[in-house]
Design a protein around this motif. Structure first.
Motif, PDB file in Angstrom:
ATOM      1  N   VAL A  93       0.774  -0.746  -0.051  1.00 12.94           N
ATOM      2  CA  VAL A  93      -0.066  -0.161   0.120  1.00 12.94           C
ATOM      3  C   VAL A  93       0.794   1.448   0.322  1.00 12.94           C
ATOM      4  O   VAL A  93       1.533   1.247   0.880  1.00 12.94           O
ATOM      5  N   HIS A  94       0.953   1.663  -0.890  1.00 13.39           N
ATOM      6  CA  HIS A  94       1.280   2.759  -1.344  1.00 13.39           C
ATOM      7  C   HIS A  94       0.732   4.348  -0.817  1.00 13.39           C
ATOM      8  O   HIS A  94      -0.068   4.476  -1.612  1.00 13.39           O
ATOM      9  N   LEU A  95       1.420   5.030   0.524  1.00 12.25           N
ATOM     10  CA  LEU A  95       0.243   5.865   1.434  1.00 12.25           C
ATOM     11  C   LEU A  95       1.073   7.110   0.479  1.00 12.25           C
ATOM     12  O   LEU A  95       2.420   6.899   1.150  1.00 12.25           O
ATOM     13  N   ILE A  96      -0.061   8.224   0.276  1.00 11.49           N
ATOM     14  CA  ILE A  96       0.237   9.352  -0.305  1.00 11.49           C
ATOM     15  C   ILE A  96      -0.224  10.581   1.064  1.00 11.49           C
ATOM     16  O   ILE A  96      -1.881   9.995   0.842  1.00 11.49           O
ATOM     17  N   ASP A  97       0.577  11.881   1.336  1.00 10.70           N
ATOM     18  CA  ASP A  97      -0.310  12.689   2.372  1.00 10.70           C
ATOM     19  C   ASP A  97      -0.736  13.675   0.824  1.00 10.70           C
ATOM     20  O   ASP A  97      -0.124  14.648   0.921  1.00 10.70           O
TER      21      ASP A  97
END
Length: 119
Positions: A93-97
């Motif tokens: 899971v690539h989490l982006i702010d």
């Protein structure tokens, strides 16, 4: 068919830039504090695991250190640890702010927002 035949389990690595919210997400999904959450960058220095359970499904969430451009030996070790946690997982899971990403494109963005969006 027994209940054990319906059970599902897997590993999900959470990756992203420092302070993107990876630890917060892991804590929320597990329902308990398994990772440190602070404004200080690079607090998570090695992968932290927590288990989220929903029905017959169990997900081992792997909170990884932030991925960024390393400058020192410790930085390189943390980034390597993050990629190692991702390579061992069933799903990444690539989490982006999103707020930092949007702010980095506008005039109101801080230097840290631009670095976070670039990394």
């Amino acid at each position: 068919m027994t209940d054990t035949e319906n059970q599902r389990a897997g590993f999900a690595a959470i990756i992203g830039a420092p302070n993107a919210g990876k630890s917060t997400l892991v804590n929320r999904l597990t329902g308990t504090k398994v990772s440190i959450v602070t404004q200080k960058v690079q607090t998570t220095r090695f992968p932290v695991r927590g288990i989220a359970i929903e029905g017959n499904a169990q997900i081992v969430l792997v909170d990884t250190p932030g991925i960024f451009t390393p400058r020192r030996r410790l930085d390189r070790a943390m980034v390597a640890s993050a990629w190692g946690g991702a390579s061992d997982a069933d799903v990444v899971v690539h989490l982006i702010d999103a707020a930092s990403h949007i702010a980095s494109e506008g005039k109101e963005g801080q230097a840290a927002d631009r670095r976070s969006a670039e990394d």
